[in-house]
Design a protein around this motif. Structure first.
Motif, short mmCIF file in Angstrom:
data_model
loop_
_atom_site.label_atom_id
_atom_site.label_comp_id
_atom_site.label_asym_id
_atom_site.label_seq_id
_atom_site.Cartn_x
_atom_site.Cartn_y
_atom_site.Cartn_z
N TYR A 3 0.85 -1.19 0.00
CA TYR A 3 0.00 0.00 0.00
C TYR A 3 0.88 1.23 0.00
O TYR A 3 1.95 1.24 0.61
CB TYR A 3 -0.91 -0.02 1.23
CG TYR A 3 -1.84 -1.20 1.23
CD1 TYR A 3 -3.09 -1.12 0.62
CD2 TYR A 3 -1.47 -2.41 1.80
CE1 TYR A 3 -3.95 -2.20 0.60
CE2 TYR A 3 -2.32 -3.51 1.78
CZ TYR A 3 -3.55 -3.40 1.18
OH TYR A 3 -4.39 -4.47 1.15
N LEU A 9 -5.97 13.63 -0.89
CA LEU A 9 -6.92 12.68 -1.45
C LEU A 9 -7.51 13.21 -2.75
O LEU A 9 -7.87 14.39 -2.84
CB LEU A 9 -8.06 12.43 -0.46
CG LEU A 9 -7.69 11.93 0.94
CD1 LEU A 9 -8.96 11.65 1.74
CD2 LEU A 9 -6.82 10.67 0.87
N SER A 10 -7.61 12.33 -3.74
CA SER A 10 -8.32 12.66 -4.97
C SER A 10 -9.82 12.66 -4.68
O SER A 10 -10.27 12.20 -3.62
CB SER A 10 -8.01 11.61 -6.04
OG SER A 10 -8.59 10.36 -5.65
N GLN A 13 -10.95 9.30 -3.89
CA GLN A 13 -10.52 8.88 -2.54
C GLN A 13 -11.32 9.57 -1.45
O GLN A 13 -11.49 9.02 -0.36
CB GLN A 13 -9.01 9.12 -2.39
CG GLN A 13 -8.20 8.16 -3.26
CD GLN A 13 -6.79 8.62 -3.54
OE1 GLN A 13 -6.38 9.72 -3.14
NE2 GLN A 13 -6.04 7.80 -4.25
N ASP A 16 -14.10 7.35 -1.10
CA ASP A 16 -13.71 6.20 -0.27
C ASP A 16 -13.71 6.58 1.21
O ASP A 16 -14.14 5.79 2.06
CB ASP A 16 -12.31 5.69 -0.66
CG ASP A 16 -12.24 5.14 -2.08
OD1 ASP A 16 -13.28 4.70 -2.60
OD2 ASP A 16 -11.13 5.16 -2.65
N GLY A 47 -3.10 8.68 4.37
CA GLY A 47 -3.95 7.62 3.85
C GLY A 47 -3.10 6.49 3.31
O GLY A 47 -1.95 6.70 2.92
N ILE A 49 -3.24 3.68 0.26
CA ILE A 49 -3.91 3.51 -1.02
C ILE A 49 -3.55 2.13 -1.56
O ILE A 49 -2.37 1.74 -1.53
CB ILE A 49 -3.38 4.58 -2.02
CG1 ILE A 49 -3.55 5.99 -1.45
CG2 ILE A 49 -4.02 4.46 -3.38
CD1 ILE A 49 -4.96 6.40 -1.23
N ASP A 53 -5.63 2.42 -6.42
CA ASP A 53 -5.76 3.81 -5.98
C ASP A 53 -6.95 4.06 -5.05
O ASP A 53 -7.40 5.19 -4.91
CB ASP A 53 -5.84 4.78 -7.18
CG ASP A 53 -4.47 5.10 -7.73
OD1 ASP A 53 -3.47 4.86 -7.02
OD2 ASP A 53 -4.40 5.59 -8.87
N ARG A 54 -7.46 3.00 -4.45
CA ARG A 54 -8.56 3.17 -3.49
C ARG A 54 -8.00 3.42 -2.10
O ARG A 54 -7.01 2.79 -1.69
CB ARG A 54 -9.45 1.92 -3.45
CG ARG A 54 -9.98 1.47 -4.78
CD ARG A 54 -10.71 2.56 -5.53
NE ARG A 54 -11.88 3.07 -4.83
CZ ARG A 54 -13.13 2.66 -5.05
NH1 ARG A 54 -13.38 1.72 -5.95
NH2 ARG A 54 -14.13 3.21 -4.38
N LEU A 55 -8.65 4.31 -1.36
CA LEU A 55 -8.25 4.59 0.02
C LEU A 55 -8.74 3.47 0.93
O LEU A 55 -9.94 3.19 0.99
CB LEU A 55 -8.88 5.91 0.47
CG LEU A 55 -8.55 6.36 1.89
CD1 LEU A 55 -7.12 6.87 1.99
CD2 LEU A 55 -9.53 7.44 2.35
N PHE A 58 -7.00 5.42 6.88
CA PHE A 58 -6.94 6.88 6.98
C PHE A 58 -6.72 7.29 8.43
O PHE A 58 -7.19 6.63 9.36
CB PHE A 58 -8.28 7.46 6.50
CG PHE A 58 -8.39 8.96 6.59
CD1 PHE A 58 -7.87 9.78 5.61
CD2 PHE A 58 -9.04 9.54 7.67
CE1 PHE A 58 -7.97 11.16 5.69
CE2 PHE A 58 -9.15 10.93 7.77
CZ PHE A 58 -8.63 11.74 6.78
#
Ligand SMILES: CC(C)(COP(=O)(O)OP(=O)(O)OC[C@H]1O[C@@H](n2cnc3c(N)ncnc32)[C@H](O)[C@@H]1OP(=O)(O)O)[C@@H](O)C(=O)NCCC(=O)NCCS
Length: 140
Positions: A3, A9-10, A13, A16, A47, A49, A53-55, A58
């Motif tokens: 990870y 965060l995008s 994200q 997410d 975070g 990822i 690219d998923r969170l 956190f």
């Protein structure tokens, strides 16, 4: 599985993060608008990822980077708990020189998390001081 750490965060994200927040009792009322505003003003975001690219994990720190900080919202996605992501996140947070330089970092947790945080040297205060909290007037 490996990870990646991120400090911003995008939009996807943030979605997410909203899913992580719906899992937990203290965050499940939060709105996306409020969360976006909160992220903008939070001192430090961390975070984890996944390869898509998923969170998946956190936490965030509100701090002056010298004397005081408070750690909030430590959350690992529920299907990935117990396999070391929480450890990876807290290790990474406390390895940051500007975090390890902070004199005191407080957190609030339920008693079942006391031993977990003790692994990173958090100590339950038994000095008789009270935690006091002011709520927004008229707020929920
Ligand atoms: C708390 C949380 C972040 C831990 O993340 P995790 O990925 O499940 O934890 P890890 O698998 O990395 O475990 C880290 C270490 O803590 C230990 N641990 C995990 N949960 C624990 C608990 N409740 N009490 C004591 N130790 C615990 C693990 O055994 C592990 O120790 P080890 O490294 O010596 O084996 C995760 O369970 C979570 O998201 N919980 C719901 C949200 C929450 O309550 N957050 C805390 C808010 S204060």
């Amino acid at each position: 599985l490996s990870y990646r750490l991120v400090h911003t965060l995008s939009d996807a994200q943030v979605d997410d993060l909203m899913s992580l927040y719906t899992q937990e009792w203290w965050t499940d009322q939060r709105t996306r608008e409020g969360v976006v505003d909160m992220l903008r003003h939070t001192s430090l975001i961390l975070g984890l990822i996944d390869s898509n690219d998923r969170l998946v994990a956190f936490c965030r720190l509100v701090t002056d980077f010298v004397y005081r900080g408070t750690l909030y919202d430590v959350i690992v996605r529920d299907d990935l708990r117990g396999c070391g992501l929480g450890k990876q996140l807290l290790d990474a947070l406390l390895d940051l020189p500007r975090v390890s330089a902070i004199e005191i970092i407080d957190l609030t947790c339920r008693p079942d998390k006391e031993l977990l945080y003790a692994k990173w040297d958090w100590v339950t205060q038994r000095d008789g001081l009270l935690t006091m909290r002011r709520r927004r007037p008229g707020g929920a």
